[in-house]
Motif scaffolding. Structure first.
Motif, PDB file in Angstrom:
ATOM      1  N   LEU A  63     -15.535  17.778  -9.784  1.00  0.00           N
ATOM      2  CA  LEU A  63     -15.611  18.079  -8.356  1.00  0.00           C
ATOM      3  C   LEU A  63     -14.247  18.513  -7.828  1.00  0.00           C
TER       4      LEU A  63
ATOM      5  N   THR B 245     -20.146  19.965   3.896  1.00  0.00           N
ATOM      6  CA  THR B 245     -19.628  20.758   2.783  1.00  0.00           C
ATOM      7  C   THR B 245     -18.172  20.386   2.517  1.00  0.00           C
TER       8      THR B 245
ATOM      9  N   LEU C 289     -17.700  17.125   0.671  1.00  0.00           N
ATOM     10  CA  LEU C 289     -17.841  17.156  -0.781  1.00  0.00           C
ATOM     11  C   LEU C 289     -16.534  17.578  -1.434  1.00  0.00           C
TER      12      LEU C 289
ATOM     13  N   ILE D 112     -23.579   9.691  -6.312  1.00  0.00           N
ATOM     14  CA  ILE D 112     -23.590  10.910  -5.503  1.00  0.00           C
ATOM     15  C   ILE D 112     -22.689  11.992  -6.105  1.00  0.00           C
ATOM     16  N   SER D 113     -21.509  11.584  -6.568  1.00  0.00           N
ATOM     17  CA  SER D 113     -20.589  12.571  -7.135  1.00  0.00           C
ATOM     18  C   SER D 113     -21.257  13.362  -8.247  1.00  0.00           C
TER      19      SER D 113
ATOM     20  N   VAL E  95     -24.005  15.607  -6.923  1.00  0.00           N
ATOM     21  CA  VAL E  95     -23.494  16.814  -6.277  1.00  0.00           C
ATOM     22  C   VAL E  95     -23.208  17.904  -7.312  1.00  0.00           C
TER      23      VAL E  95
ATOM     24  N   ILE F 148     -24.946  21.382  -7.267  1.00  0.00           N
ATOM     25  CA  ILE F 148     -24.210  22.652  -7.199  1.00  0.00           C
ATOM     26  C   ILE F 148     -24.748  23.602  -8.251  1.00  0.00           C
TER      27      ILE F 148
END
Ligand SMILES: Nc1ncnc2c1ncn2[C@@H]1O[C@H](COP(=O)(O)OP(=O)(O)OP(=O)(O)O)[C@@H](O)[C@H]1O
Ligand SMILES: [Mg+2]
Lengths: 298, 253, 375
Positions: free
Chosen positions: A108, A155, A158, C57-58, C61, C65
């Motif tokens: 991420l 957004t 995140l 959640i990470s 996500v 994506i």
């Protein structure tokens, strides 16, 4: 002799490289302060753009930025903190689940900001927002299925999530093992120990993480380009489904699409200066807090 | 040994990964007595002590087998609640570790997590616990002061008070006085002497005189094994094993 | 009250007959002052599962994506793409393409009623591999090649300039800088990573562009070179920081051994420590590349955004990220152009994903093996 010269050249070039970076930073700072300082005034900070954005202030952009990071924090800080708690307190280092989470957090952190923007558009705006619209009004009109400050903030959340996680986890790990053991040895459960001993000793770290995230979120533009930011709005956002102005985007638009550069260059510099000042203020306070935290840990 | 037994370990083995840290330890610890664990550094005293309240569970690579019975109950049985166990078996650490809270909140920590919130009852528990740990007179005017503001010896007694407030049967002490000056140490030793009336105490110490002074029984550990275990006066006067004798007379390499 | 204890000596002589473990009974337990029987703590259970769920959640996500960016890109691969008739005003910005003094202008192409029908407007594989990117025209062309070349070109310039500077500066910081200076340098350079990229882009646009043009006298004010320099400002703090960490992770004994053998400080730095830290430096480079490759605002503002394909570093270029940034807000949801922009996003995502994965894997495995033995 020849060796000596090589050594000298090597040491010199490392110093020169360092100097180059530091002077680039100095130059950039100097330029932006020089260009923007004269334009900063109370009117500029509290006024709305006027005369087709060639005059007036940047108040809506400041407010938009602040709202953006506030809503973003509401999402990112709790989620990030809880994830950090998991990683530091519960996770079994070797379990697949933990490895997965860790890998996800690292990944991420490396996803380009613009990809977050795409994701926000595809997921929040179209899928979630569009879904809500369909559910409420049955396909008829778009309300949530459009870019707005909520989707932009989520957004951005995140994008800043890994920042919070990394910072909070570091501060949780800095809580001495002694204290945890002391609590557990008294017959406290793990969760009681976390709530009563670990978190109270890590709150500066959580604050630091939040501030760093806010600093990052305040400066990014790419994630909000198509999830909610607006070029110009006559009014401030009044609900979560409104669009908003933002400092970084304002700077981008003014500097690349303004037709009257002479008139707006001062505004551009001043906007850059305000944005820079805002992010620095945040980063400085985070660094300061972290420094104090580390000093305490030793 | 004529007294009744509180803790029994049977063939207790502990591995830290590959390292065999406790080897077949079988030991009976008598009730309301002080049992000292001695031995050279790294021989497994702390490890043994921590296996009595399952603090080793917190260490990822620690593997234990054999059994530890407290009041006849095998604490490693999987029907055992570790949290409840630790309320019954308190622990004092080598480095005093008061929470960065007030003295009062430190002592009230245990009762509170047990759901006691009545101010009156808490006051009473705090007072009695501080009394029993011989700290009350020194701090009674200033219970709101941070526990960290106390001297080293006072901090350690605060930790003892904190442990007593949970009302345990057993107190495990891992070198509780090793970081203290002689006067503070004497106070702790005196306290241990008084506490043994009501508690079963197991204490790790590096200090031979201390072991001789405070304990009724002494166990000598060497490289993970229990070499000798007997009444303290026998261990210090007529040890059966050569290694024990070498150690207590300071002839140890 | 609580100290009002009854010392029940729970166990007595029968202990020897107990075969250790599995003999305890409920009544035995009840004999002690505390019931040791395992209890179910609902609060604890809920808390733990919430914490676990939230931390998931990470990962979710990342998966989302993948799904959502790819989902929007997918239609370009379906052969039976419906013809779409759209009534919109499409705007495409190309600024900086003009010569020096003429500043950024906005060219608007108003295409009323764009009809993309038949094979012409479709993003076939062939079309995507084309050399022309003209998404807004009578006959749209979605050739990604110039964008890919643009991204690589500007990344190459940024890393070529930024990496040596960052690595040398890291060496200086950890070896040659006086103690006091070192304590200032690391935060100062990492402070650069706090610059919003739009501010760096702005700085490049208004200051660097003119400065370099006066200096080198090339034709286009905004070009790959200016963009690359600006981008290196974003890549330097990452490369510097990770390299510096890797250098200071090299065990002291290696440095000391080398110095004890009579090597000078610079020889030790160059021939002992730097090689030992190679995996870290390599990871730093990968992360720097990823940062530069994915960056949007800087390149959007400083590279000129023309879809030229040339080897000349002083000509404008347009990157993949900038294309998304500039065009996404103007497209019609669901049409081919929209899908292609998402496709570009997928490429960006996959590329940076791989870079990060390799960097992490590489560092974790190599560095650990190196310093912690192979146990
Ligand atoms: N978490 C751990 N992981 C691996 N090995 C450990 C761990 N804890 C202790 N050990 C090892 O187990 C052995 C026993 O350690 P322990 O702490 O019980 O010794 P000790 O007798 O208390 O020593 P000291 O007197 O120094 O406190 C030592 O060799 C130690 O290195
Ligand atoms: Mg020990």
């Amino acid at each position: 002799m020849k060796k000596k010269i090589i050594g000298w050249i090597f040491v010199f070039s490392t110093a020169a490289a360092t100097l180059l970076i530091v002077s680039a930073i100095g130059f950039m700072l100097f330029e932006i302060i020089r260009g923007g300082w004269g334009k900063i005034s109370w009117e500029f900070l509290t006024g709305a753009p006027a005369e087709g954005m060639t005059a007036g202030g940047i108040f809506p952009a400041i407010i938009g930025t602040v709202l953006l990071v506030l809503i973003m924090s509401v999402a990112a800080v709790p989620i990030g903190t809880i994830t950090a708690i998991y990683l530091s307190e519960y996770a079994n280092r070797n379990s697949i689940f933990t490895k997965l989470i860790r890998f996800a957090v690292n990944t991420l952190a490396g996803v380009p900001a613009i990809v977050f923007g795409l994701f926000g558009l595809g997921f929040f705006v179209q899928f979630v927002g569009g879904g809500i619209d369909k559910f409420i009004s049955g396909d008829a009109q778009l309300h949530w299925g459009q870019p707005n400050i909520l989707w932009a903030s989520l957004t951005m959340a995140l994008l800043t999530l890994p920042v919070v996680i990394v910072s909070v986890e570091e501060s949780l790990r800095a809580v001495p093992r002694d204290l945890r053991e002391g609590s557990l040895a008294l017959g406290a459960t793990k969760f009681q120990t976390i709530i009563k001993v670990v978190l109270p000793n890590a709150y500066t770290g959580i604050l630091t993480g939040a501030i760093l995230a806010v600093g990052r979120g305040a400066g990014e533009v790419a994630p909000i380009l198509f999830t909610g930011v607006a070029y110009f709005l006559p009014h401030l956002p009044s609900s979560l489904s409104d669009q908003f102005m933002q400092l970084g985007y304002h700077l981008y638009v003014m500097s690349t699409q303004s037709t009257d550069v002479e008139a707006t260059i001062g505004i551009q510099y001043a906007t850059a200066l305000v944005l820079l000042a805002l992010t620095f203020l945040l980063n400085f306070s985070a660094v300061f807090l972290r420094y104090r935290l580390r000093a305490k840990a030793i | 040994m004529t007294t009744e037994t509180k803790i029994v370990t049977k063939n207790l083995n502990l591995h830290y990964g590959e390292k065999h840290a406790l080897k077949n330890i079988s030991l009976d610890i008598p009730v309301n007595r002080v049992t000292a664990l001695i031995g050279p550094s790294g021989c497994g005293k702390s490890t043994f002590l921590r296996s009595l309240n399952r603090m080793n569970d917190l260490i990822d690579n620690a593997k234990i087998d054999g059994s530890v019975l407290i009041d006849g109950t095998d604490i490693y049985h999987n029907g055992i609640d570790v949290v409840e166990l630790r309320k019954k078996v308190g622990m004092i650490f080598q480095k005093s570790n008061p929470f960065p809270k007030s003295i009062y909140d430190n002592v009230a920590y245990g009762p509170r997590i047990n759901g006691i919130h009545d101010k009156k009852i808490l006051d009473e528990i705090v007072e009695q616990s501080l009394q029993r740990s011989a700290l009350l007179d020194e701090v009674k005017d200033d219970l709101k002061k941070s526990g960290l503001a106390l001297s080293g010896g006072q901090q350690q007694r605060l930790c003892i008070a904190r442990a007593l407030a949970v009302n345990p049967d057993v107190l495990l002490m891992d070198e509780p006085a090793s970081a203290l000056d002689p006067i503070a140490t004497a106070k702790i030793e005196e306290l241990i002497y008084e506490l043994k009336e009501n508690y079963t105490i197991v204490i790790v110490t590096h200090n031979m005189q201390q072991a001789a002074r405070v304990s009724d029984y002494t166990a000598f550990f060497y490289i993970g094994s229990l070499i000798e275990y007997d009444e303290t006066k026998k261990i210090f006067t007529t040890p059966k094993e050569k290694q024990t004798e070498d150690y207590i007379t300071g002839r140890f390499g | 009250m609580i100290l009002n204890r009854t010392q029940t000596n729970g166990i007595s002589t029968d202990r020897n007959t107990r075969s250790s473990a599995h003999h305890y009974t409920a009544s035995k337990i009840a004999g002690g002052n505390i019931n040791l029987k395992k209890r179910f703590r609902i609060g604890e259970f809920i808390a733990e599962n919430i914490i676990k769920g939230v931390s998931f959640i990470s990962f979710a996500v990342i998966v989302l994506i993948f799904i959502f960016v790819f989902r929007e890109a997918a239609p370009i691969f379906s052969p039976a793409k419906q013809t779409s008739t759209t009534n919109t005003e499409l705007v495409q910005e190309t600024y900086g393409e003009e010569s020096s003094t003429a500043n950024e202008t906005v060219t608007e192409q108003k295409n009323k009623s764009v009809e993309s029908s038949g094979s012409e407007g479709e993003a076939t594989a062939q079309n995507l591999l084309g050399k022309e990117w003209q998404p807004v025209s009578e006959n749209p062309k979605y050739g990604l090649l110039p964008l890919i070349v643009g991204s690589f070109k500007v990344t190459f310039i940024a890393v070529l300039i930024g990496a040596p500077i960052a690595i040398l500066a890291a060496l200086y910081t950890s070896f040659f800088a006086p103690r006091k200076l070192r304590e200032f340098l690391k935060p100062a350079i990492e402070f650069l990573s706090g610059f919003p990229s739009v501010v760096i882009g702005f700085f490049a646009l208004v200051t660097l562009a003119s400065l370099f043009q006066n200096l080198f006298g090339y034709q286009y004010r905004l070009n790959a070179f200016v963009g690359g320099i600006a981008l290196s400002l974003a890549a330097i703090p990452i490369i510097y920081s990770v390299t510096e960490d890797a250098l200071s992770a090299v065990p002291k004994f290696m440095t000391e051994a080398s110095l004890a053998l009579g090597a000078t400080k610079w020889q030790t730095a160059l021939f002992v420590v730097l090689p030992a830290a190679t995996p870290g430096v390599f990871a730093a480079l990968l992360l720097g590349v990823g940062r530069a490759f994915g960056e949007t605002m800087i390149v959007l503002m400083a590279t000129g955004n023309a879809t030229l394909m040339s080897m000349n570093f002083f000509e404008p270029i347009r990157t993949m990220s900038a294309t998304i940034g500039a065009e996404m807000a103007e497209v019609v949801f669901g049409d081919t152009h929209y899908n292609v922009l998402f496709f570009i996003g997928s490429i960006l995502f996959i590329f940076t994903f791989i870079l990060n994965a390799v960097a992490e894997f590489y560092v974790r495995n190599k560095l650990q093996k190196k310093f912690q033995g192979t146990a």
